[in-house]
Motif scaffolding. Structure first.
Motif, PDB file in Angstrom:
ATOM      1  N   LEU A  46      80.891  43.796  32.983  1.00 22.02           N
ATOM      2  CA  LEU A  46      80.873  42.390  32.643  1.00 22.02           C
ATOM      3  C   LEU A  46      80.253  41.600  33.790  1.00 22.02           C
ATOM      4  CD1 LEU A  46      84.431  42.071  31.089  1.00 22.02           C
ATOM      5  CD2 LEU A  46      82.257  42.142  29.903  1.00 22.02           C
ATOM      6  N   PRO A  47      79.563  40.515  33.475  1.00 25.34           N
ATOM      7  CA  PRO A  47      78.961  39.729  34.548  1.00 25.34           C
ATOM      8  C   PRO A  47      80.037  39.088  35.414  1.00 25.34           C
ATOM      9  CG  PRO A  47      78.702  38.623  32.448  1.00 25.34           C
ATOM     10  CD  PRO A  47      79.280  39.972  32.159  1.00 25.34           C
ATOM     11  N   SER A  48      79.758  39.022  36.696  1.00 28.00           N
ATOM     12  CA  SER A  48      80.702  38.396  37.604  1.00 28.00           C
ATOM     13  C   SER A  48      80.043  37.180  38.227  1.00 28.00           C
ATOM     14  CB  SER A  48      81.125  39.383  38.688  1.00 28.00           C
ATOM     15  OG  SER A  48      79.992  39.797  39.416  1.00 28.00           O
ATOM     16  N   GLY A  49      80.852  36.244  38.668  1.00 29.76           N
ATOM     17  CA  GLY A  49      80.322  35.029  39.263  1.00 29.76           C
ATOM     18  C   GLY A  49      80.106  33.964  38.212  1.00 29.76           C
ATOM     19  N   GLU A  50      79.625  32.825  38.677  1.00 33.79           N
ATOM     20  CA  GLU A  50      79.406  31.713  37.770  1.00 33.79           C
ATOM     21  C   GLU A  50      78.049  31.825  37.100  1.00 33.79           C
ATOM     22  OE1 GLU A  50      80.076  27.858  39.302  1.00 33.79           O
ATOM     23  OE2 GLU A  50      81.805  28.490  40.469  1.00 33.79           O
ATOM     24  N   VAL A  51      78.005  31.465  35.848  1.00 34.31           N
ATOM     25  CA  VAL A  51      76.763  31.436  35.099  1.00 34.31           C
ATOM     26  C   VAL A  51      76.406  29.971  34.912  1.00 34.31           C
ATOM     27  CG1 VAL A  51      75.629  32.058  32.955  1.00 34.31           C
ATOM     28  CG2 VAL A  51      77.325  33.583  33.954  1.00 34.31           C
ATOM     29  N   THR A  52      75.275  29.563  35.486  1.00 36.91           N
ATOM     30  CA  THR A  52      74.892  28.158  35.414  1.00 36.91           C
ATOM     31  C   THR A  52      74.022  27.866  34.213  1.00 36.91           C
ATOM     32  OG1 THR A  52      72.999  28.601  36.835  1.00 36.91           O
ATOM     33  CG2 THR A  52      75.039  27.911  37.901  1.00 36.91           C
ATOM     34  N   GLY A  53      73.527  28.861  33.562  1.00 36.59           N
ATOM     35  CA  GLY A  53      72.677  28.657  32.400  1.00 36.59           C
ATOM     36  C   GLY A  53      71.771  29.855  32.220  1.00 36.59           C
ATOM     37  N   ALA A  54      71.051  29.846  31.139  1.00 34.13           N
ATOM     38  CA  ALA A  54      70.150  30.960  30.865  1.00 34.13           C
ATOM     39  C   ALA A  54      68.981  30.910  31.828  1.00 34.13           C
ATOM     40  CB  ALA A  54      69.657  30.888  29.432  1.00 34.13           C
ATOM     41  N   GLN A  55      68.693  32.032  32.427  1.00 39.55           N
ATOM     42  CA  GLN A  55      67.559  32.126  33.332  1.00 39.55           C
ATOM     43  C   GLN A  55      66.515  33.024  32.692  1.00 39.55           C
ATOM     44  OE1 GLN A  55      69.082  33.558  37.024  1.00 39.55           O
ATOM     45  NE2 GLN A  55      70.305  31.750  37.399  1.00 39.55           N
ATOM     46  N   PRO A  56      65.270  32.563  32.596  1.00 40.83           N
ATOM     47  CA  PRO A  56      64.237  33.393  31.984  1.00 40.83           C
ATOM     48  C   PRO A  56      63.864  34.558  32.890  1.00 40.83           C
ATOM     49  CG  PRO A  56      63.290  31.379  32.854  1.00 40.83           C
ATOM     50  CD  PRO A  56      64.768  31.269  33.012  1.00 40.83           C
ATOM     51  N   ASN A  57      63.320  35.597  32.272  1.00 39.99           N
ATOM     52  CA  ASN A  57      62.841  36.734  33.054  1.00 39.99           C
ATOM     53  C   ASN A  57      61.704  36.266  33.957  1.00 39.99           C
ATOM     54  OD1 ASN A  57      64.556  38.527  31.828  1.00 39.99           O
ATOM     55  ND2 ASN A  57      63.131  39.064  30.228  1.00 39.99           N
ATOM     56  N   PRO A  58      61.684  36.719  35.210  1.00 36.80           N
ATOM     57  CA  PRO A  58      60.620  36.270  36.100  1.00 36.80           C
ATOM     58  C   PRO A  58      59.245  36.801  35.702  1.00 36.80           C
ATOM     59  CG  PRO A  58      61.973  37.917  37.180  1.00 36.80           C
ATOM     60  CD  PRO A  58      62.634  37.601  35.872  1.00 36.80           C
ATOM     61  N   ILE A  59      59.217  37.989  35.092  1.00 34.71           N
ATOM     62  CA  ILE A  59      57.937  38.595  34.686  1.00 34.71           C
ATOM     63  C   ILE A  59      58.112  39.202  33.302  1.00 34.71           C
ATOM     64  CG2 ILE A  59      56.207  40.359  35.193  1.00 34.71           C
ATOM     65  CD1 ILE A  59      57.091  40.217  38.110  1.00 34.71           C
ATOM     66  N   THR A  60      57.176  38.931  32.430  1.00 34.01           N
ATOM     67  CA  THR A  60      57.137  39.589  31.130  1.00 34.01           C
ATOM     68  C   THR A  60      55.850  40.390  31.076  1.00 34.01           C
ATOM     69  OG1 THR A  60      58.373  37.817  30.090  1.00 34.01           O
ATOM     70  CG2 THR A  60      57.129  39.248  28.644  1.00 34.01           C
ATOM     71  N   ASN A  61      55.972  41.689  30.897  1.00 31.74           N
ATOM     72  CA  ASN A  61      54.824  42.579  30.887  1.00 31.74           C
ATOM     73  C   ASN A  61      54.433  42.912  29.461  1.00 31.74           C
ATOM     74  OD1 ASN A  61      54.708  43.108  33.838  1.00 31.74           O
ATOM     75  ND2 ASN A  61      56.781  43.788  33.440  1.00 31.74           N
ATOM     76  N   VAL A  62      53.140  42.863  29.186  1.00 30.05           N
ATOM     77  CA  VAL A  62      52.632  43.137  27.848  1.00 30.05           C
ATOM     78  C   VAL A  62      51.857  44.447  27.901  1.00 30.05           C
ATOM     79  CG1 VAL A  62      51.181  42.330  25.967  1.00 30.05           C
ATOM     80  CG2 VAL A  62      52.493  40.690  27.311  1.00 30.05           C
ATOM     81  N   LEU A  63      52.247  45.376  27.052  1.00 27.86           N
ATOM     82  CA  LEU A  63      51.586  46.677  26.926  1.00 27.86           C
ATOM     83  C   LEU A  63      50.897  46.720  25.574  1.00 27.86           C
ATOM     84  CD1 LEU A  63      51.043  49.599  27.800  1.00 27.86           C
ATOM     85  CD2 LEU A  63      53.303  50.186  26.918  1.00 27.86           C
ATOM     86  N   GLU A  64      49.588  46.892  25.597  1.00 26.87           N
ATOM     87  CA  GLU A  64      48.803  46.902  24.370  1.00 26.87           C
ATOM     88  C   GLU A  64      48.073  48.234  24.218  1.00 26.87           C
ATOM     89  OE1 GLU A  64      46.679  43.047  23.566  1.00 26.87           O
ATOM     90  OE2 GLU A  64      47.137  42.779  25.694  1.00 26.87           O
ATOM     91  N   ILE A  65      47.734  48.551  22.972  1.00 25.97           N
ATOM     92  CA  ILE A  65      46.875  49.703  22.677  1.00 25.97           C
ATOM     93  C   ILE A  65      45.714  49.179  21.849  1.00 25.97           C
ATOM     94  CG2 ILE A  65      46.683  51.951  21.583  1.00 25.97           C
ATOM     95  CD1 ILE A  65      49.625  52.349  21.966  1.00 25.97           C
ATOM     96  N   THR A  66      44.507  49.453  22.320  1.00 27.98           N
ATOM     97  CA  THR A  66      43.318  48.998  21.603  1.00 27.98           C
ATOM     98  C   THR A  66      42.995  49.982  20.479  1.00 27.98           C
ATOM     99  OG1 THR A  66      41.821  50.219  23.059  1.00 27.98           O
ATOM    100  CG2 THR A  66      42.405  47.968  23.726  1.00 27.98           C
ATOM    101  N   PRO A  67      42.102  49.601  19.551  1.00 24.29           N
ATOM    102  CA  PRO A  67      41.719  50.533  18.480  1.00 24.29           C
ATOM    103  C   PRO A  67      41.074  51.825  19.012  1.00 24.29           C
ATOM    104  CG  PRO A  67      41.059  48.312  17.911  1.00 24.29           C
ATOM    105  CD  PRO A  67      41.556  48.264  19.323  1.00 24.29           C
ATOM    106  N   GLU A  68      40.494  51.751  20.208  1.00 27.53           N
ATOM    107  CA  GLU A  68      39.887  52.952  20.804  1.00 27.53           C
ATOM    108  C   GLU A  68      40.927  53.843  21.486  1.00 27.53           C
ATOM    109  OE1 GLU A  68      38.790  49.744  21.729  1.00 27.53           O
ATOM    110  OE2 GLU A  68      37.332  49.764  20.099  1.00 27.53           O
ATOM    111  N   GLY A  69      42.174  53.378  21.599  1.00 27.72           N
ATOM    112  CA  GLY A  69      43.239  54.161  22.219  1.00 27.72           C
ATOM    113  C   GLY A  69      43.445  53.850  23.689  1.00 27.72           C
ATOM    114  N   THR A  70      42.796  52.814  24.213  1.00 25.07           N
ATOM    115  CA  THR A  70      42.947  52.432  25.609  1.00 25.07           C
ATOM    116  C   THR A  70      44.261  51.682  25.804  1.00 25.07           C
ATOM    117  OG1 THR A  70      40.554  52.176  25.770  1.00 25.07           O
ATOM    118  CG2 THR A  70      41.869  51.194  27.530  1.00 25.07           C
ATOM    119  N   LEU A  71      44.985  52.048  26.845  1.00 25.60           N
ATOM    120  CA  LEU A  71      46.214  51.351  27.188  1.00 25.60           C
ATOM    121  C   LEU A  71      45.865  50.156  28.060  1.00 25.60           C
ATOM    122  CD1 LEU A  71      48.492  54.375  28.120  1.00 25.60           C
ATOM    123  CD2 LEU A  71      48.413  53.135  25.973  1.00 25.60           C
ATOM    124  N   VAL A  72      46.434  49.010  27.736  1.00 26.13           N
ATOM    125  CA  VAL A  72      46.166  47.790  28.490  1.00 26.13           C
ATOM    126  C   VAL A  72      47.501  47.223  28.948  1.00 26.13           C
ATOM    127  CG1 VAL A  72      45.137  45.500  28.417  1.00 26.13           C
ATOM    128  CG2 VAL A  72      44.112  47.348  27.105  1.00 26.13           C
TER     129      VAL A  72
END
Length: 142
Positions: A46-72
């Motif tokens: 369980l979370p401990s300490g005070e929760v002051t509000g929702a904090q967004p993720n500092p980084i959101t990573n996007v993983l894509e696959i192109t039609p040619e099969g390349t990972l981006v």
């Protein structure tokens, strides 16, 4: 103690069910007593300490696959060993950022399944599929 008797050789019409009920109750009690006690527990931090509000993720990573099969990864091409390294770095971050998977509509199913296997093996816990709502309705081909 009285017994039901029949007159003139007629069969007995009443059956004494009290002993039957007594035996069934004893069996029920024995079954309940032999059931093991539920000792299974669910570990949850369980979370401990005070929760002051929702904090967004500092980084959101996007993983894509192109039609040619390349990972981006976040707009930059990568390969499978590079993806394993990147996922390891994401897993080590505190808090762990979200990895969003956005395959192209024409990407290979085999490549998508392979990427999902790599992500699962990496142990990343914040993983999501994004952009699938655009595939909710398919247009008919001519």
């Amino acid at each position: 103690m009285s017994f039901a008797t029949s007159s003139a050789g007629e069969p007995l019409r009443e059956i004494n069910t009290t002993p039957l009920i007594d035996v069934l109750l004893v069996l029920l009690v024995m079954i309940v007593l032999t059931i093991p006690v539920a000792t299974h527990s669910l570990e949850y931090n369980l979370p401990s300490g005070e929760v002051t509000g929702a904090q967004p993720n500092p980084i959101t990573n996007v993983l894509e696959i192109t039609p040619e099969g390349t990972l981006v990864w976040n707009g930059r091409p990568t390969d499978e060993p590079g993806l394993v390294t990147l996922l390891g770095q994401v897993r080590a971050m505190k808090p762990e950022p979200e990895v969003q998977f956005r395959p192209d509509a024409n990407a290979s199913y085999r490549a998508s399944a392979r990427v999902l296997q790599i992500v699962k093996a990496s142990g990343v816990t914040k993983f999501g599929f994004v952009g699938n709502e655009k595939y909710g309705t398919f247009s008919r081909g001519n």
